[in-house]
Design a protein around this motif. Structure first.
Motif, PDB file in Angstrom:
ATOM      1  N   GLN A  71      45.191 103.325  67.987  1.00  0.00           N
ATOM      2  CA  GLN A  71      45.610 103.163  69.110  1.00  0.00           C
ATOM      3  C   GLN A  71      44.553 104.246  69.943  1.00  0.00           C
ATOM      4  OE1 GLN A  71      48.656 100.893  70.304  1.00  0.00           O
ATOM      5  NE2 GLN A  71      48.587  99.915  67.758  1.00  0.00           N
ATOM      6  N   GLU A  72      44.555 105.259  69.955  1.00  0.00           N
ATOM      7  CA  GLU A  72      44.267 106.021  70.976  1.00  0.00           C
ATOM      8  C   GLU A  72      42.435 105.408  71.445  1.00  0.00           C
ATOM      9  OE1 GLU A  72      45.254 110.134  69.061  1.00  0.00           O
ATOM     10  OE2 GLU A  72      43.257 109.743  68.397  1.00  0.00           O
ATOM     11  N   GLU A  73      41.752 104.770  69.904  1.00  0.00           N
ATOM     12  CA  GLU A  73      40.729 104.351  70.492  1.00  0.00           C
ATOM     13  C   GLU A  73      40.991 103.292  71.645  1.00  0.00           C
ATOM     14  OE1 GLU A  73      37.575 105.317  66.896  1.00  0.00           O
ATOM     15  OE2 GLU A  73      38.278 103.212  67.265  1.00  0.00           O
ATOM     16  N   PHE A  84      44.070  97.810  60.691  1.00  0.00           N
ATOM     17  CA  PHE A  84      42.634  96.661  59.917  1.00  0.00           C
ATOM     18  C   PHE A  84      43.385  95.410  60.880  1.00  0.00           C
ATOM     19  CE2 PHE A  84      42.879  98.480  55.786  1.00  0.00           C
ATOM     20  CZ  PHE A  84      41.724  99.210  56.086  1.00  0.00           C
ATOM     21  N   ALA A  85      44.514  95.387  61.048  1.00  0.00           N
ATOM     22  CA  ALA A  85      45.081  93.950  62.137  1.00  0.00           C
ATOM     23  C   ALA A  85      44.375  94.038  63.035  1.00  0.00           C
ATOM     24  CB  ALA A  85      46.808  93.540  62.192  1.00  0.00           C
ATOM     25  N   LEU A  86      43.880  95.124  63.778  1.00  0.00           N
ATOM     26  CA  LEU A  86      44.210  95.452  65.174  1.00  0.00           C
ATOM     27  C   LEU A  86      42.789  94.770  65.104  1.00  0.00           C
ATOM     28  CD1 LEU A  86      45.034  96.255  68.414  1.00  0.00           C
ATOM     29  CD2 LEU A  86      44.547  98.665  67.368  1.00  0.00           C
ATOM     30  N   LEU A  87      41.965  95.604  64.379  1.00  0.00           N
ATOM     31  CA  LEU A  87      40.815  95.943  64.607  1.00  0.00           C
ATOM     32  C   LEU A  87      39.954  94.174  64.363  1.00  0.00           C
ATOM     33  CD1 LEU A  87      38.862  98.631  61.826  1.00  0.00           C
ATOM     34  CD2 LEU A  87      38.873  98.606  65.045  1.00  0.00           C
ATOM     35  N   ARG A  88      40.361  93.336  63.420  1.00  0.00           N
ATOM     36  CA  ARG A  88      40.544  92.390  63.104  1.00  0.00           C
ATOM     37  C   ARG A  88      40.646  90.729  64.197  1.00  0.00           C
ATOM     38  NH1 ARG A  88      40.180  90.666  57.453  1.00  0.00           N
ATOM     39  NH2 ARG A  88      41.305  88.582  57.935  1.00  0.00           N
ATOM     40  N   THR A  89      41.264  91.487  65.001  1.00  0.00           N
ATOM     41  CA  THR A  89      41.873  90.687  66.219  1.00  0.00           C
ATOM     42  C   THR A  89      41.675  91.518  67.632  1.00  0.00           C
ATOM     43  OG1 THR A  89      43.833  91.823  66.206  1.00  0.00           O
ATOM     44  CG2 THR A  89      44.024  90.242  65.415  1.00  0.00           C
ATOM     45  N   ASP A  90      40.453  91.862  67.943  1.00  0.00           N
ATOM     46  CA  ASP A  90      39.976  92.605  69.100  1.00  0.00           C
ATOM     47  C   ASP A  90      38.877  92.958  69.001  1.00  0.00           C
ATOM     48  OD1 ASP A  90      39.642  94.452  71.024  1.00  0.00           O
ATOM     49  OD2 ASP A  90      41.500  94.525  71.500  1.00  0.00           O
ATOM     50  N   ARG A  91      37.921  92.559  69.020  1.00  0.00           N
ATOM     51  CA  ARG A  91      36.340  92.226  68.423  1.00  0.00           C
ATOM     52  C   ARG A  91      35.441  93.456  69.440  1.00  0.00           C
ATOM     53  NH1 ARG A  91      32.758  91.393  64.906  1.00  0.00           N
ATOM     54  NH2 ARG A  91      30.817  92.048  65.328  1.00  0.00           N
ATOM     55  N   THR A  92      36.975  93.558  70.854  1.00  0.00           N
ATOM     56  CA  THR A  92      35.822  94.879  71.576  1.00  0.00           C
ATOM     57  C   THR A  92      36.423  96.268  71.192  1.00  0.00           C
ATOM     58  OG1 THR A  92      36.061  93.730  73.777  1.00  0.00           O
ATOM     59  CG2 THR A  92      36.223  96.394  73.979  1.00  0.00           C
ATOM     60  N   LEU A  93      37.161  96.154  71.007  1.00  0.00           N
ATOM     61  CA  LEU A  93      37.807  97.745  70.151  1.00  0.00           C
ATOM     62  C   LEU A  93      36.718  97.746  68.788  1.00  0.00           C
ATOM     63  CD1 LEU A  93      39.572  99.650  69.615  1.00  0.00           C
ATOM     64  CD2 LEU A  93      41.627  98.297  68.515  1.00  0.00           C
ATOM     65  N   LEU A  94      36.942  97.101  67.738  1.00  0.00           N
ATOM     66  CA  LEU A  94      36.016  96.764  66.869  1.00  0.00           C
ATOM     67  C   LEU A  94      34.629  97.305  67.036  1.00  0.00           C
ATOM     68  CD1 LEU A  94      36.015  96.447  63.408  1.00  0.00           C
ATOM     69  CD2 LEU A  94      35.048  94.329  64.461  1.00  0.00           C
ATOM     70  N   ASP A  95      33.865  96.899  68.342  1.00  0.00           N
ATOM     71  CA  ASP A  95      32.187  97.697  68.298  1.00  0.00           C
ATOM     72  C   ASP A  95      32.551  99.247  68.678  1.00  0.00           C
ATOM     73  OD1 ASP A  95      31.547  95.019  67.800  1.00  0.00           O
ATOM     74  OD2 ASP A  95      31.471  93.740  69.573  1.00  0.00           O
ATOM     75  N   ALA A  96      33.189  99.203  69.716  1.00  0.00           N
ATOM     76  CA  ALA A  96      33.708 100.466  70.762  1.00  0.00           C
ATOM     77  C   ALA A  96      33.753 101.237  69.297  1.00  0.00           C
ATOM     78  CB  ALA A  96      34.440 100.175  71.163  1.00  0.00           C
ATOM     79  N   HIS A  97      34.809 100.838  68.214  1.00  0.00           N
ATOM     80  CA  HIS A  97      35.189 101.685  67.359  1.00  0.00           C
ATOM     81  C   HIS A  97      33.920 101.952  65.766  1.00  0.00           C
ATOM     82  CE1 HIS A  97      37.360 103.188  64.079  1.00  0.00           C
ATOM     83  NE2 HIS A  97      36.535 102.591  63.011  1.00  0.00           N
ATOM     84  N   LEU A  98      32.583 100.849  65.344  1.00  0.00           N
ATOM     85  CA  LEU A  98      32.126 101.040  65.016  1.00  0.00           C
ATOM     86  C   LEU A  98      31.121 101.822  65.577  1.00  0.00           C
ATOM     87  CD1 LEU A  98      31.141  97.690  63.675  1.00  0.00           C
ATOM     88  CD2 LEU A  98      32.085  99.280  62.661  1.00  0.00           C
TER      89      LEU A  98
END
Length: 724
Positions: free
Chosen positions: A189-191, A650-664
């Motif tokens: 949520q912070e990211e 986990f659910a948040l990362l799987r549904t938000d590609r932008t957030l996933l890329d930023a997180h990685l």
């Protein structure tokens, strides 16, 4: 256009990295057994020390000693009028300590009254009004957070950003969100909130986010990590708390004062409590706004260049902090050993020891924070503060400390030790009365003696001592009321003279009833710490949710029982003693309804509607608080339901590609052979590999393992391949 902080924009993490280029700054732990290396700076900093500061200190301490001496003389007449006794001497010693504590607060408030009336509380060339100075160097705005609601935290930070932007000097600032969050759901949520913050401001170059994967040494370690990695790029850092809000013009003026005085290491502002809705929170913010300036002006009046640091809403010279404020680990185990909990007092003392001036500027408004919503929440926070302050006993002997810095630490220790001392004073007073009632010594027997075995209580002198003590104890409130009469805006904002007076009476009465409960809470905290129990580190509750009466009763029944027993003891002696102790007895016996009443939002807002416990900042909010309120409104609307838990990571990362890329893109590099092994990561990866679905994985992972795999590119890749 207003954009919710929950919104996410499309951008490439490589184009806008979470963190800037590192600029390391050396920060070594200080040796408390050796004199510091001051790098050629004198111990006494004359250019920012007020003239005749020694005379102010002589007045504060000298007058306090004289008042204490007179009080001891009078209390001796009460309990030892016919000679010396053991119990009488014990009561005398306790009264001397407690009396000096009260007298010192009174004399300091006299200095604060003079400063308020003369519109002091500034120094360092700072002006309240007029054109803003132009800044020359870069400043980092640091927002530490630990398992807090990120949208709530960033709503306040965005208000600070917008306020600085309005000054036209945003280019002089960078903003860092420094996370020590351990809850993996809150972490994601912070990211997401960080990315939304960048979108809302359109600024990808000055706003950064860093989460520590190992939160060593808690908040002090959080700031230390930032200093050694990025501190070299910034002349100053503005330290905040998760509930801090500060006006941009105030920040610019304080930062400019730092730039213009090379010998100043830290400038502390006066945070005013705002945003209270429960009765307890509104009492706290009223007391802080009405009495707080008097107290802060008082201590600034005689602290001079040997001021203190409250851990947030302060501007610090980064080089001075890195050079002198590295905290060592104390010998022994917690609660007294290990890392230093109440780091702020110690950091200020070490910087002053190193030759840097520490100043407070209570004459500037625009610095704000929030209060816990209930007595229970304050007790939880106080337990941690209590341990940190008692821990300072191990630091008092540090070589090279200024005597005023030692006084700060003694004051912190005293703020908690006084509660058990008050309790002892109360209990010994009852013991003396019991003995006077049940024992009748022969003062003139076959062998006359000048020293009776038991003290005789003189009720007339006792009444005079009680009246005098209460007068000194309540005098700061009277002085604050008088000072408010000279501030038309603050007086009008508090509802006028009559409403202000009634509010002071109301706050004093309810506060007086709560005081014995707080005394026992703090006493139990001191005892548990002395027994070796560590306070731990929990996120602070900042929401005013409803608490059931059953829950309140479960936490406060013991105080009611103690009050009943104390009342029975007083009544068994005499009705007069029982009546004298009525304020204390009432507070304890009514502990459960008092705790429930003060935690009530309806009661708090009802008093606000009636025009009581008002402060200027809520009746005529300044622009920075209006910005914060608007951001909070958008946050609340985006949540759809109050106090909802964070979305599953986990659910948040799987549904938000932008957030996933930023997180990685923000993950640390993979472990190298030979480096430390993270057991939580190893176990978490195995559980992910063996899980047949995401639901199964979530049921198998504990919080530490979940956070570890989220911090690993391999773990995130395994997550992506799991079916629902």
């Amino acid at each position: 256009m207003d954009v919710s902080l929950d919104a996410v924009t499309d951008f490439s993490p490589s184009e806008a990295p979470f963190l800037p280029r590192e600029a390391p700054l050396k920060m070594e732990p200080q040796n408390l057994q050796q004199q510091p290396d001051r790098h050629g700076r004198p111990f006494r900093i004359l250019d920012t020390t007020p003239k005749l500061l020694w005379l102010r200190r002589l007045f504060v301490f000298g007058t306090a000693i004289l008042l204490t001496g007179f009080g001891v003389y009078k209390i001796n007449q009460v309990f030892n009028s016919l000679g010396v006794s053991t119990l009488g001497v014990i009561v005398l010693v306790l009264f001397a300590i407690l009396g000096f504590w009260i007298a010192l607060s009174f004399t300091s408030s006299l200095g604060g009254f003079v400063s308020l009336i003369c519109r002091g509380g500034l120094g360092l060339g700072i002006q309240r009004t007029g054109a803003l100075p132009r800044l020359k160097a870069r400043t980092a705005v640091l927002m530490p957070t630990y398992n807090e609601d990120p949208t709530r935290v960033l709503a306040g930070l965005k208000a600070i950003y917008d306020s600085i932007l309005a000054t036209g000097q945003i280019d002089a600032f960078d903003f860092f969100i420094l996370s020590d969050t351990t809850n993996p759901d809150v972490w994601l949520q912070e990211e997401r909130a960080f990315l939304a913050f960048r979108q809302a401001t359109g600024d990808h170059q000055r706003i950064f986010y860093r989460r520590r994967h190992q939160n060593t040494d808690r908040k002090a370690g959080n700031l230390h990590d930032w200093v050694v990695r990025f501190g070299g790029s910034y002349q100053q850092m503005l330290t905040l708390d998760a509930d801090s809000v500060m006006d941009g013009s105030l920040i610019v003026r304080v930062v400019s004062a730092m730039e213009n005085h090379d010998g100043v290491g830290l400038i502390q502002t006066l945070p005013v409590i705002v945003g209270g809705r429960t009765l307890f929170a509104r009492m706290q913010q009223f007391a802080g706004r009405v009495y707080g300036p008097l107290i802060a002006h008082g201590i600034a009046w005689w602290h001079g260049s040997e001021g203190n640091y409250w851990g947030h809403n302060a501007v610090i010279r980064t080089r001075a902090f890195a050079e002198q404020a590295g905290l060592p680990h104390l010998k022994g185990r917690p609660p007294f050993g290990g890392h230093i909990l109440s780091h702020d007092f110690v950091e200020a003392a070490l910087m002053r020891r190193g030759g840097w001036a520490i100043h407070m500027v209570p004459g500037l408004f625009g610095s704000y924070e929030e209060s816990p919503p209930s007595l229970t929440d304050v007790a939880i926070r106080d337990r941690r503060w209590c341990q940190g302050n008692l821990q300072h006993a191990k630091i008092l002997g540090t070589k090279g400390l200024h005597w005023v810095s030692r006084t700060h630490m003694l004051t912190g220790i005293g703020s908690y030790v006084m509660s058990p001392l008050w309790l002892l004073f109360l209990l010994f007073g009852i013991l003396i009365s019991l003995q006077s009632h049940f024992y009748h010594p022969e003062y003139f027997g076959t062998k006359p003696t000048l020293y009776p075995h038991w003290p005789r209580v003189d009720p007339v002198q006792a009444k005079f001592v009680f009246i005098g003590t209460m007068g000194i104890l309540l005098a700061p409130k009277g002085l604050a009321f008088i000072a408010m009469l000279f501030d038309r805006a603050a007086l009008r904002g508090s509802g006028g003279v009559l409403k202000l007076f009634l509010s002071i009476i109301l706050e004093t009465l309810i506060g007086g009833l709560i005081a014995p409960i707080a005394m026992l809470i703090q006493t139990s905290g001191v005892i548990s710490i002395l027994l070796g129990r560590d306070s731990g580190w929990n996120a602070q509750n900042r929401e005013d949710g409803r608490v059931s009466l059953r829950e309140v009763a479960r936490g406060y029944w013991v105080y009611t029982v103690f009050g009943v027993l104390l009342a029975a003891a007083a009544w068994s002696v005499s009705q007069a003693l029982f009546l004298w102790m009525t304020p204390v007895l009432l507070g304890l016996v009514l502990a459960i309804p008092l705790a429930a009443l003060t935690a009530s939002r309806d009661v708090g807002l009802g008093l606000r509607k009636a025009g009581l416990l008002l402060i200027e900042e809520e009746t005529a909010p300044p622009p920075i608080l209006r910005l914060a309120a608007e951001n909070d409104r958008l946050r609340t609307e985006a949540m759809h339901a109050p106090h909802q838990p964070p979305e599953e990571a986990f659910a948040l990362l799987r549904t938000d590609r932008t957030l996933l890329d930023a997180h990685l893109g923000a993950l640390p590099p993979a472990r190298k052979p030979g480096s430390a092994i993270d057991a939580n990561l190893l176990v978490g990866l195995v559980k992910l590999k063996e899980a047949s679905s995401l639901k199964t994985a979530l049921s198998k992972l504990n919080r530490q393992e979940k956070a570890a795999v989220l911090g690993s590119a391999e773990g995130v890749a395994l997550l992506e391949n799991l079916p629902e």
